[in-house]
Design an enzyme around this catalytic site. Structure first.
Site, PDB file in Angstrom:
ATOM      1  N   GLN A 212       0.869  -1.181   0.000  1.00 43.01           N
ATOM      2  CA  GLN A 212       0.000   0.000   0.000  1.00 43.01           C
ATOM      3  C   GLN A 212       0.904   1.228   0.000  1.00 43.01           C
ATOM      4  O   GLN A 212       1.377   1.681   1.049  1.00 43.01           O
ATOM      5  CB  GLN A 212      -0.910  -0.018   1.218  1.00 43.01           C
ATOM      6  CG  GLN A 212      -1.734  -1.294   1.346  1.00 43.01           C
ATOM      7  CD  GLN A 212      -2.775  -1.441   0.248  1.00 43.01           C
ATOM      8  OE1 GLN A 212      -3.735  -0.688   0.187  1.00 43.01           O
ATOM      9  NE2 GLN A 212      -2.581  -2.422  -0.632  1.00 43.01           N
TER      10      GLN A 212
ATOM     11  N   ARG B 220      -4.476   3.856   4.363  1.00 48.65           N
ATOM     12  CA  ARG B 220      -3.721   4.528   3.317  1.00 48.65           C
ATOM     13  C   ARG B 220      -4.116   3.967   1.947  1.00 48.65           C
ATOM     14  O   ARG B 220      -4.631   2.850   1.836  1.00 48.65           O
ATOM     15  CB  ARG B 220      -2.231   4.389   3.548  1.00 48.65           C
ATOM     16  CG  ARG B 220      -1.686   2.987   3.421  1.00 48.65           C
ATOM     17  CD  ARG B 220      -0.229   2.852   3.866  1.00 48.65           C
ATOM     18  NE  ARG B 220       0.589   3.944   3.414  1.00 48.65           N
ATOM     19  CZ  ARG B 220       0.980   4.974   4.195  1.00 48.65           C
ATOM     20  NH1 ARG B 220       0.591   5.007   5.469  1.00 48.65           N
ATOM     21  NH2 ARG B 220       1.735   5.932   3.717  1.00 48.65           N
TER      22      ARG B 220
ATOM     23  N   ALA C  50     -11.755   2.395   4.118  1.00 51.50           N
ATOM     24  CA  ALA C  50     -10.754   1.563   3.453  1.00 51.50           C
ATOM     25  C   ALA C  50      -9.900   2.379   2.485  1.00 51.50           C
ATOM     26  O   ALA C  50     -10.122   3.574   2.272  1.00 51.50           O
ATOM     27  CB  ALA C  50     -11.445   0.414   2.723  1.00 51.50           C
ATOM     28  N   HIS C  51      -8.931   1.711   1.877  1.00 51.68           N
ATOM     29  CA  HIS C  51      -7.961   2.387   1.011  1.00 51.68           C
ATOM     30  C   HIS C  51      -8.624   3.025  -0.210  1.00 51.68           C
ATOM     31  O   HIS C  51      -9.552   2.496  -0.802  1.00 51.68           O
ATOM     32  CB  HIS C  51      -6.833   1.451   0.587  1.00 51.68           C
ATOM     33  CG  HIS C  51      -7.270   0.182  -0.090  1.00 51.68           C
ATOM     34  ND1 HIS C  51      -6.409  -0.843  -0.354  1.00 51.68           N
ATOM     35  CD2 HIS C  51      -8.468  -0.217  -0.552  1.00 51.68           C
ATOM     36  CE1 HIS C  51      -7.041  -1.818  -0.952  1.00 51.68           C
ATOM     37  NE2 HIS C  51      -8.303  -1.463  -1.090  1.00 51.68           N
ATOM     38  N   ASN C  52      -8.116   4.210  -0.543  1.00 51.29           N
ATOM     39  CA  ASN C  52      -8.521   4.961  -1.737  1.00 51.29           C
ATOM     40  C   ASN C  52      -9.961   5.467  -1.707  1.00 51.29           C
ATOM     41  O   ASN C  52     -10.500   5.869  -2.737  1.00 51.29           O
ATOM     42  CB  ASN C  52      -8.279   4.142  -3.013  1.00 51.29           C
ATOM     43  CG  ASN C  52      -6.816   3.840  -3.220  1.00 51.29           C
ATOM     44  OD1 ASN C  52      -6.384   2.694  -3.059  1.00 51.29           O
ATOM     45  ND2 ASN C  52      -6.027   4.854  -3.538  1.00 51.29           N
TER      46      ASN C  52
END
EC number: 2.3.1.191
Length: 351
Positions: free
Chosen positions: A198, A218, A239-241
């Site tokens: 990540q 991240r 969560a990511h993004n």
């Protein structure tokens, strides 16, 4: 430490119309039912109007219509709840940490910490991090490499920022929150999960607030993005993004899957869940426990699930839900039969 403010000063602070003595001293805030003669209360919900008659508050924040019927001192404002929100900070007993660095803090040589920041006991600030003026870091906070905190930020004890987390001005983060943890990214190789690095970060705008034990992962490639004025309650998972638009608010236990985009001025009630890779437009309200499985393109209120009912009734409803697929097949079969025996597939009106 108690605070005493004259009623006239509060009226001036709010731009309110004063009905009563400007010299009356107010020492705190309380509800209509519990307020004493030195406390200020407010009436925001019409359901509580019945408590005005027996209220012992020193003064009450009221709308003009309610003030006409109230015999006590009052501050007349267009929105009593908003006025209460503004005044609440004047009586907030939260301690203000002095500027300076506690001797137990560990700060990398190349980290930049403004002289007007307050760095508490056992704080760790890693290489390349930047802490602006007026920032407060409570005990045991961890600020990872190359992360930055804008002016006036306030981090309660035990907040963790991993590396490359960048937050704007006047951000408030409560204890146990973790920003920049690794997103849940894995590729499957013949039944075995292979981890995906990540390599993105997290970026927060100005005036964001984050509740206790909330986690913001991240990004896998680009940063996870939180807009200006976003308010997040306790125990939220982002969560990511994920991207969250300006001034969106979320209640406790919301869960947002990866790469989902949420617009501006949205409200998500407690326990809402969203699948990944969808978009929610601006000005959407999701009621409690709603499960969002596809994109929302029109503003408005949305719900899913069933409301509470007596257990015996719920069991009957659940049994009928299990039968819906069979009922749908039988209905489709009947429609086909009717179409076969009536002209043009329509039931005859002759009888």
């Amino acid at each position: 430490m108690s605070t005493t403010i004259k009623l006239g000063q509060l009226a001036e602070f709010l731009g309110a119309t004063l009905c009563g003595s400007a010299e009356k001293e107010i020492t705190g805030l309380a509800t209509l039912q519990e307020a004493g003669p030195a406390q200020l209360s407010f009436l925001a919900n019409p359901q509580y109007r019945k408590y005005l008659v027996d209220c012992h508050a020193g003064a009450v924040l009221l709308k003009a219509g309610d003030a006409q019927e109230y015999v006590g001192d009052a501050l007349v404002v267009p929105d009593p709840y908003l006025a209460y929100a503004r005044i609440s900070h004047l009586f907030d007993p939260k301690p203000k940490a002095p500027a300076g660095v506690h001797p137990t803090a560990v700060i990398a040589d190349d980290a930049v910490v403004d002289a007007l920041a307050s760095i508490g006991p056992f704080v760790v600030i890693e290489s390349g991090a930047r802490i602006a003026a007026g920032v407060t870091l409570g005990a045991h906070c961890f600020i990872g490499a190359r992360s930055s905190i804008g002016e006036g930020g306030w981090l309660a004890p035990r907040v963790t920022l991993y590396h490359d987390v960048h937050i704007g001005k006047r951000v408030v983060i409560q204890s146990g929150a973790v920003l920049g943890g690794e997103g849940f990214g894995f590729a499957n190789e013949k039944g075995v999960w292979q981890k995906i690095a990540q390599i993105g970060g997290v970026t927060l705008g100005d005036d964001v607030e984050i509740g206790v034990n909330t986690a913001i992962d991240r990004g896998a490639l680009a940063d996870t993005l939180i807009g200006n004025g976003v308010k997040l309650d306790n125990q939220i998972q982002i969560a990511h993004n994920v991207q969250i638009g300006d001034h969106t608010a979320m209640a406790a236990c919301v869960g947002i899957s990866g790469s989902t985009k949420i617009g501006k001025h949205c409200m998500l009630a407690g326990g809402v869940g969203l699948v990944g890779h969808i978009e929610v437009c601006d000005n959407v309200f999701l009621t409690g426990m709603t499960m969002v499985t596809h994109s929302i393109t029109e503003p408005g209120a949305y719900s899913s699930g069933t409301a509470m009912q007596p257990a015996a009734e719920w069991r009957k409803s659940a049994a009928r839900i299990r039968q819906l697929d069979d009922i749908a097949r039988r209905l489709k079969h009947l429609e086909k039969r009717v179409g076969e025996v009536t002209p043009n597939g329509k039931a005859s009106s002759e009888g």
